[in-house]
Design a protein around this motif. Structure first.
Motif, short mmCIF file in Angstrom:
data_model
loop_
_atom_site.label_atom_id
_atom_site.label_comp_id
_atom_site.label_asym_id
_atom_site.label_seq_id
_atom_site.Cartn_x
_atom_site.Cartn_y
_atom_site.Cartn_z
N GLN A 112 -5.38 1.10 2.36
CA GLN A 112 -4.41 0.27 2.89
C GLN A 112 -4.38 -1.07 2.04
O GLN A 112 -3.13 -1.27 2.10
CB GLN A 112 -4.41 -0.04 4.34
CG GLN A 112 -3.87 0.13 5.06
CD GLN A 112 -2.86 1.70 5.18
OE1 GLN A 112 -3.04 1.99 5.68
NE2 GLN A 112 -1.72 1.13 4.87
N LEU A 113 -5.15 -2.23 2.03
CA LEU A 113 -5.33 -3.27 1.53
C LEU A 113 -4.32 -3.09 0.29
O LEU A 113 -3.63 -4.25 -0.40
CB LEU A 113 -6.49 -3.89 1.05
CG LEU A 113 -7.03 -5.78 1.19
CD1 LEU A 113 -5.82 -6.14 2.31
CD2 LEU A 113 -8.19 -6.00 0.89
N VAL A 114 -4.87 -2.45 -0.50
CA VAL A 114 -3.97 -1.80 -2.05
C VAL A 114 -2.49 -1.88 -1.47
O VAL A 114 -1.93 -1.83 -2.25
CB VAL A 114 -4.50 -1.06 -2.82
CG1 VAL A 114 -3.87 -0.71 -4.27
CG2 VAL A 114 -5.99 -1.02 -3.37
N HIS A 115 -2.54 -0.51 -0.87
CA HIS A 115 -1.06 -0.22 -0.36
C HIS A 115 0.24 -1.17 0.03
O HIS A 115 0.94 -1.46 -0.19
CB HIS A 115 -0.74 0.93 0.67
CG HIS A 115 0.26 1.08 1.03
ND1 HIS A 115 1.17 0.78 2.25
CD2 HIS A 115 1.17 2.21 1.06
CE1 HIS A 115 2.17 1.22 2.61
NE2 HIS A 115 2.33 2.08 1.67
N ASP A 116 -0.39 -2.61 0.88
CA ASP A 116 0.15 -3.47 1.63
C ASP A 116 0.61 -4.75 1.35
O ASP A 116 1.28 -5.01 1.35
CB ASP A 116 -0.84 -3.77 3.39
CG ASP A 116 -0.57 -2.10 4.43
OD1 ASP A 116 0.00 -1.68 3.95
OD2 ASP A 116 -0.78 -2.31 5.09
N ALA A 172 -1.24 9.21 4.63
CA ALA A 172 0.05 10.21 4.54
C ALA A 172 1.01 9.44 2.86
O ALA A 172 1.41 9.72 2.02
CB ALA A 172 0.77 9.82 5.72
N THR A 173 0.62 7.87 2.85
CA THR A 173 0.99 7.44 2.41
C THR A 173 0.89 7.38 0.54
O THR A 173 1.34 6.92 -0.70
CB THR A 173 2.01 5.88 2.57
OG1 THR A 173 0.36 5.54 2.48
CG2 THR A 173 2.10 5.80 3.76
N GLY A 174 -0.96 7.07 0.93
CA GLY A 174 -1.25 7.43 -0.95
C GLY A 174 -0.90 5.58 -1.61
O GLY A 174 -0.84 5.06 -0.23
N VAL A 175 -1.07 5.21 -2.19
CA VAL A 175 -1.14 4.27 -3.21
C VAL A 175 -0.68 3.64 -4.43
O VAL A 175 -0.24 5.53 -5.11
CB VAL A 175 -1.98 3.71 -3.44
CG1 VAL A 175 -3.29 3.23 -1.78
CG2 VAL A 175 -3.37 4.32 -4.22
N THR A 176 -0.16 2.89 -5.02
CA THR A 176 0.92 3.35 -6.63
C THR A 176 0.01 2.68 -7.28
O THR A 176 0.48 3.22 -8.54
CB THR A 176 2.18 2.85 -6.60
OG1 THR A 176 2.29 2.07 -6.03
CG2 THR A 176 2.79 3.27 -5.47
#
Length: 410
Positions: free
Chosen positions: A262-266, A286-290
């Motif tokens: 979540q930290l990588v995503h946000d 649900a969002t995964g990461v990029t």
């Protein structure tokens, strides 16, 4: 273990083991066992410092009557070799509380192990090795309910490789947190009935609190990187200005791995992340990461039996790898991998023939402990070296004969 949930912590799962499961011979142990952590493998000696950080911008999310959030963190870094004392694995009062409350559910009777005697390889307050240059940063989070100390085997190895690693205790969730002055804060009591729905709600709440904690800690490390003091106490020489905030990673076990994702995503400051066998909790499932992400899995943990892994994997569009460790269990990705086999071997055999009466395989599987630790260190170190430092590696492209237990999952 009787309850099996990959997102749930060892602490929650262990609560299903009643005091009656503690072997009689362990209760009668006469001399406390001492255990040792594996030495780090990098080229640098290691230093560490513990700090109390206070976030006065928000109320405590777990105890709303408290007008601020306070955390204990430890910073681990490459150090000049010196004469400073080796830091303990657990602070003394936290070790005593672990002995009384956290060890018995694992089949280890109170007083059977001298938890306070274990030392890390890091020297308390040692000056930073200036020759290591500015240090890439990795934030570490343990499993839900677990203290920050349970990742020391991996953390001090990363520090010996040239990283500044920050471990975080999430107050009122971690089993015990020792603050300066001899104050110990225990986790809030768990609900009387731990149904899957109750556990899911608890993990969601803890995940949100942890995410805010980690972003606050990263703010503090950013200030440190700009030469400011943090924590209110004396910092080791050379620590101000040492963090390189252009290279930041997140690493976590169980719920800590979900929060790392979540930290990588946000947070745009975080460049890459590693999840050590944790199910995903919250939006990131649900969002995964990029951005680059690595998953390490216990033998029984797959995308087929963990829906959040499947959805996360499908949604993630950046560099991604999943590695499965044959014979590993959920706790293999904690310090228990190194410690439990030592404890079991030192205690008398139980009537059922289990070594030391401790259900080692339930917590850390059947994988050889030394090989498990070596493989984890190699892959985690190579991942951060690749994505934070730009060092090429073939470790993720083809099987490595040194680690036959590790397989890549397409």
């Amino acid at each position: 273990m009787p309850v099996k949930t990959y997102a749930a912590p060892l602490a929650v799962a262990a609560l299903t083991l009643t005091p009656a499961t503690v072997p009689l011979h362990a209760q009668q142990a006469r001399q406390a066992v001492t255990v040792a952590l594996p030495a780090p493998g990098g080229p640098h000696p290691v230093g560490t410092v513990a700090l109390r950080l206070v976030d006065r911008s928000r109320r405590d999310p777990l105890v709303r009557s408290k007008p601020y959030r306070e955390l204990m963190v430890s910073l681990w870094y490459p150090a000049k070799d010196g004469t400073q004392p080796l830091a303990p694995h657990m602070a003394p009062l936290a070790a005593a509380d672990w002995d009384r409350r956290s060890a018995p559910p694992m089949g280890i009777a109170k007083g059977a192990v001298d938890w306070a005697a274990t030392r890390t390889a890091a020297r308390s307050g040692a000056p930073v090795e200036r020759g290591a240059g500015r240090l890439p940063v990795v934030l570490f989070g343990s499993g839900d309910g677990g203290p920050r100390t349970l990742g020391t085997t991996l953390v001090q190895d990363l520090a010996s490789r040239g990283y500044l690693v920050v471990t975080v205790d999430h107050t009122y969730e971690a089993d015990q947190v020792e603050f300066p002055g001899g104050r110990v804060v225990r986790a809030l009591p768990l609900p009387a009935k731990l149904t899957p729905r109750v556990i899911a709600a608890l993990l969601e709440r803890h995940s949100r609190a942890r995410l805010a904690d980690m972003r606050f800690v990263l703010d503090q490390v950013t200030a440190l990187g700009r030469g400011r003091a943090i924590g209110g106490g004396r910092l080791p020489d050379g620590l101000r200005g040492a963090p390189d905030l252009s290279r930041v990673g997140a690493l976590g076990q169980s719920l800590g791995g979900s929060v790392a994702a979540q930290l990588v995503h946000d947070d745009p400051r975080v460049d890459a992340g590693v999840n050590l066998d944790g199910g995903y909790v919250g939006p990131v499932a649900a969002t995964g990461v990029t951005r680059p992400f690595l998953q390490l899995a216990a033998q029984a943990h797959t995308r087929e039996n963990e829906p959040s892994w499947k959805s996360f994997w499908r949604a993630s569009k950046g560099w991604k790898r999943e590695l499965r460790f044959k014979g590993a269990a959920h706790g293999s990705f904690t310090d228990l991998q190194a410690l439990l086999p030592q404890i079991a071997a030192a205690l008398p055999k139980a009537a059922d023939g289990k070594q030391g009466g401790v259900p080692v395989a339930d917590f850390v599987g059947t994988i050889d402990p030394q090989r498990s630790v070596a493989a984890q260190r190699a892959y985690i170190g190579a991942f951060f070296d690749l994505h934070l430092l730009g060092k090429p590696t073939r470790l993720f492209q083809e099987p490595d004969s040194r680690f036959p237990e590790v397989s890549r999952i397409p």
